[in-house]
Design a protein around this motif. Sequence first.
Motif, short mmCIF file in Angstrom:
data_model
loop_
_atom_site.label_atom_id
_atom_site.label_comp_id
_atom_site.label_asym_id
_atom_site.label_seq_id
_atom_site.Cartn_x
_atom_site.Cartn_y
_atom_site.Cartn_z
N GLN A 137 0.83 -1.20 0.00
CA GLN A 137 0.00 0.00 0.00
C GLN A 137 0.87 1.26 0.00
OE1 GLN A 137 -2.17 1.27 3.61
NE2 GLN A 137 -4.05 1.04 2.40
N ALA A 138 1.97 1.23 0.75
CA ALA A 138 2.88 2.38 0.81
C ALA A 138 3.55 2.62 -0.54
CB ALA A 138 3.94 2.16 1.89
N ARG A 139 3.91 1.55 -1.24
CA ARG A 139 4.48 1.72 -2.58
C ARG A 139 3.52 2.47 -3.49
NH1 ARG A 139 9.03 -0.68 -4.39
NH2 ARG A 139 8.29 -0.46 -6.53
N ARG A 140 2.26 2.07 -3.41
CA ARG A 140 1.25 2.72 -4.25
C ARG A 140 1.11 4.19 -3.87
NH1 ARG A 140 -3.75 -0.55 -3.78
NH2 ARG A 140 -3.99 0.54 -1.82
N ALA A 141 1.11 4.47 -2.57
CA ALA A 141 0.97 5.85 -2.10
C ALA A 141 2.14 6.72 -2.53
CB ALA A 141 0.83 5.87 -0.58
N HIS A 142 3.32 6.10 -2.67
CA HIS A 142 4.51 6.84 -3.11
C HIS A 142 4.63 6.89 -4.64
CE1 HIS A 142 5.69 6.40 1.11
NE2 HIS A 142 6.66 7.28 0.88
N GLY A 143 3.66 6.34 -5.33
CA GLY A 143 3.69 6.38 -6.79
C GLY A 143 4.71 5.45 -7.41
N LEU A 144 5.10 4.41 -6.67
CA LEU A 144 6.10 3.47 -7.18
C LEU A 144 5.43 2.34 -7.96
CD1 LEU A 144 8.30 3.23 -3.96
CD2 LEU A 144 8.77 4.56 -6.02
N LEU A 203 11.75 0.59 0.70
CA LEU A 203 10.82 1.50 0.04
C LEU A 203 11.54 2.72 -0.53
CD1 LEU A 203 7.74 1.97 -0.50
CD2 LEU A 203 7.72 3.30 1.61
N GLN A 204 12.53 3.21 0.21
CA GLN A 204 13.25 4.42 -0.18
C GLN A 204 14.25 4.18 -1.28
OE1 GLN A 204 14.91 5.51 3.62
NE2 GLN A 204 13.07 6.62 4.28
N THR A 205 14.73 2.92 -1.42
CA THR A 205 15.80 2.65 -2.39
C THR A 205 15.31 1.93 -3.64
OG1 THR A 205 16.34 0.58 -1.24
CG2 THR A 205 17.55 2.56 -0.59
N ARG A 252 11.13 0.01 5.39
CA ARG A 252 11.23 1.45 5.12
C ARG A 252 12.42 1.76 4.23
NH1 ARG A 252 10.72 5.39 10.17
NH2 ARG A 252 8.70 4.32 10.13
#
Length: 253
Positions: A81-88, A249-251, A246
Motif C-alpha cells: 500500500q505504501a508503494r502505491r501511495a509513493h507512486g512506485l 521503500l526508499q531505495t 522502510r
Amino acid sequence: MEHRILDSVQDALNNREFQLYLQPKVDMRTRQPVGAEALIRWIHPEMGFISPGQFIPLLEREGLIYKVDQYIWEEACKFLQARRAHGLSQLPVSINLARADFYQKDLLDVLDNLLKKYDLSPKLLHLEVIERAYTDDTDKIFEVLTRLRERGFAIEMDDFGVGASSLSMAAEMPVDVLKLDRSFVCTCVENPKQTKVVQFIIELSKMLGANLIAEGVETQEQADLLCSMGCYYAQGYLYSKPKPAREFLQTSA
C-alpha cells in the motif's frame, strides 16, 4: 532460553518487535527488481536480535506460528500500500506460509480480508511454501493451494530440488514459481555434475510452465552461468541483503 522466547511472543506482537525485512528478486540481465520476499526479524528490547532460525521452529512446534505469520502478512500488505501511495511501480511480494497455516479454518478468509483492507490485487501477494511441506498431508496442501490459486494468488515452491519428491510434487501441485535451492547455486560453478542438474531443473521449469528463481546468488560468476543456461531471475547477496521495509521503500523504484 526457549521458555523466555515463547513467553515473549505476545508482548512482541503487541509492541511491534517483529519487523518486516525485504529481499529483492531481480532480473539478472538488468539487475532490476521484479519482486521481493517478505522476511521476519525479531528485535527484542533485552535479548536483542533473535535469529529466525532460533524462534520460528519454536513457534511452529508450539502452535504459535499462525499469529506471527498473520502479523508479517499484514506488514507486507502495508508495504505494498505504501508503494502505491509513493507512486512506485507494482512489485509482487512473496509471503511465507508455514505447514501449520494450511490447517487453519480461516486461512482463506484472513488472506481475502487483507486484500480488501489494503485494496490489493491477489497478484501482488505470492504465497511461498517450502518444498518439504508439500510432502506432509499432500491432499490437504493440494486442496488449499488450489483454492488459493483460484483466488488469483501465485504459488511459489521454495527450496526446490532438495526433497526426495521434488519432481512428482512439482508436476502435481499448483505451482507458478520454483525457487532453486541455494545448495545448487553455490556449487554449480565448480561442480560439472551440479551444473547438469541445474540445467535439468531449468528445462523442467520450462516444461511445467513455471518461472524459476535461483536463491543464494552471491557471485557474478554464478549469475553469468545461470543466465547462460536460461535462468534469468535470482535472489541473493550479489544484488542485496534483506533490508528493513522502510529502507527498501526508499531505495527501490
